[in-house]
Scaffold this active site. Structure first.
Site, short mmCIF file in Angstrom:
data_model
loop_
_atom_site.label_atom_id
_atom_site.label_comp_id
_atom_site.label_asym_id
_atom_site.label_seq_id
_atom_site.Cartn_x
_atom_site.Cartn_y
_atom_site.Cartn_z
N ASN A 13 40.95 51.84 23.25
CA ASN A 13 41.69 51.87 24.51
C ASN A 13 41.11 53.02 25.35
OD1 ASN A 13 43.55 52.10 26.57
ND2 ASN A 13 45.22 52.84 25.27
N LYS A 15 41.74 53.78 28.36
CA LYS A 15 42.68 54.33 29.36
C LYS A 15 41.96 54.46 30.72
CE LYS A 15 45.10 56.44 25.57
NZ LYS A 15 46.07 57.40 25.11
N HIS A 103 52.04 49.68 26.17
CA HIS A 103 51.59 51.00 25.70
C HIS A 103 52.61 52.05 26.14
CE1 HIS A 103 49.26 54.68 25.35
NE2 HIS A 103 48.49 54.02 24.50
N GLU A 105 52.29 54.84 27.42
CA GLU A 105 52.01 55.44 28.74
C GLU A 105 52.50 54.52 29.85
OE1 GLU A 105 47.86 56.32 28.02
OE2 GLU A 105 48.49 57.79 26.54
N GLU A 175 52.39 53.16 17.45
CA GLU A 175 51.79 54.38 17.99
C GLU A 175 52.87 55.43 18.23
OE1 GLU A 175 47.80 53.62 20.05
OE2 GLU A 175 49.37 53.35 21.52
N GLY A 181 46.94 61.37 21.66
CA GLY A 181 46.18 62.34 22.43
C GLY A 181 46.51 63.79 22.09
N SER A 221 45.68 59.56 17.63
CA SER A 221 44.70 60.53 17.12
C SER A 221 43.92 60.02 15.90
CB SER A 221 45.36 61.87 16.83
OG SER A 221 45.94 62.40 18.02
P1 PGA Z 1 44.58 58.62 20.99
O1 PGA Z 1 45.29 57.44 21.84
O2 PGA Z 1 43.72 57.97 19.95
O3 PGA Z 1 43.81 59.42 21.99
O4 PGA Z 1 45.70 59.41 20.35
C1 PGA Z 1 45.76 56.29 21.21
C2 PGA Z 1 46.35 55.36 22.24
O5 PGA Z 1 47.03 55.83 23.16
O6 PGA Z 1 46.19 54.12 22.16
#
Ligand code: PGA
Length: 262
Positions: A13, A15, A103, A105, A175, A181, A221
């Site tokens: 992903n 983003k 997601h 976000e 998640e 992140g 992560s």
């Molecule tokens: P990350 O993000 O691997 O940077 O923690 C995962 C995601 O939001 O899908």
């Protein structure tokens, strides 16, 4: 990777990172780093921003790459007065295979509700693509012991009105929001426990067959150094990778988790 019938899916992903030139470079690097046999064991998808999708599609198709094309979001209507939105029909036309849906976000920053996530999942399926339905708890919810309730509620709501056969072909990504992140990863044991809970909710909603075949990713992560341990868990069938998917070497290291750990 509980089950030989569930081929793991590792999804990148991106983003709001990588313009279309950077996207092309990243996919080209992945083609050097990933080999035919990597795709025997693992499905791989990349989810660039909308502005990159056509460029990435062209590279994938010209080079006959086994990487599946993904998107990060879409609207549920085919067309209409929805300024700034993207139709699932347009994504299908670009040979997009997987669309991330709900997601955290999108939910937390753009007000996506469970109902919207459900409408999107239905629309993505209608257009012949596979939703990757995301669920996960905040740090506060986790501290209060509310992980199972939050995740179960999100999964039940997202699956409303989807036939058991279709549920069996879905991807659900667990998640934990506090792990996205942040560099903090859920322990393999905790991630496994929540993914097992997700599978039990799928079983209640859509039956044992659907639960046995639905693929459940862990996200938050994930990196080359922790992928193998997470992927070894019986109810974890893949990873949704943010930050580490932006760097071709890191993403390839995650896709090659089996040889990396050997
Ligand atoms: P990350 O993000 O691997 O940077 O923690 C995962 C995601 O939001 O899908």
């Amino acid at each position: 990777m509980a089950n030989a019938t569930r081929k793991p899916l590792i999804s990148g992903n991106w983003k709001m990172h990588h313009n279309h030139f950077e996207a092309i470079q990243t996919v080209q690097k992945l083609t050097y780093l990933l080999h035919k046999e990597d795709f025997d064991d693992v499905d791989v998808s990349v989810h660039p921003p909308f502005t990159d999708i056509r460029s990435v599609q062209t590279v994938i198709e010209a080079d006959e790459l086994e990487i599946a094309l993904g998107a990060q979001h879409c609207h549920w209507e085919e067309k209409g007065a929805f300024t700034g939105e993207v139709s699932p029909a347009f994504l299908a036309k670009l040979n997009v295979s997987y669309v991330i849906c709900g997601h955290s976000e999108r939910r937390e920053l753009f007000g996506e509700t469970d109902e919207m996530v459900n409408k999107k999942a239905l629309a993505i399926l209608k257009w012949g693509m596979t939703p990757i339905i995301c669920c996960g708890e905040t740090d506060a919810e986790r501290e209060a012991g509310g992980t199972d309730e939050k995740v179960s509620g999100q999964v039940r709501a997202a699956l409303a009105g989807i036939s058991p056969e279709q549920v069996g072909g879905l991807v659900i990504a667990y998640e934990p929001i506090w792990a996205i992140g942040t560099g903090k990863t859920a322990s393999a044991e905790d991630a496994q426990a929540v993914c097992a809970k997700v599978r039990s909710v799928v079983s209640e909603v859509a039956g044992a067959d659907a639960a046995a075949s639905v693929r459940i990713q862990y996200g938050g992560s994930v990196k080359p150094s922790n992928a193998a341990e997470l992927m070894a868990q019986p109810d974890i069938d893949g990873a949704l990778v943010g930050g580490a998917s932006l760097v071709a070497e890191d993403f390839a290291g995650i896709v090659q988790f089996q040889t990396q750990s050997a």
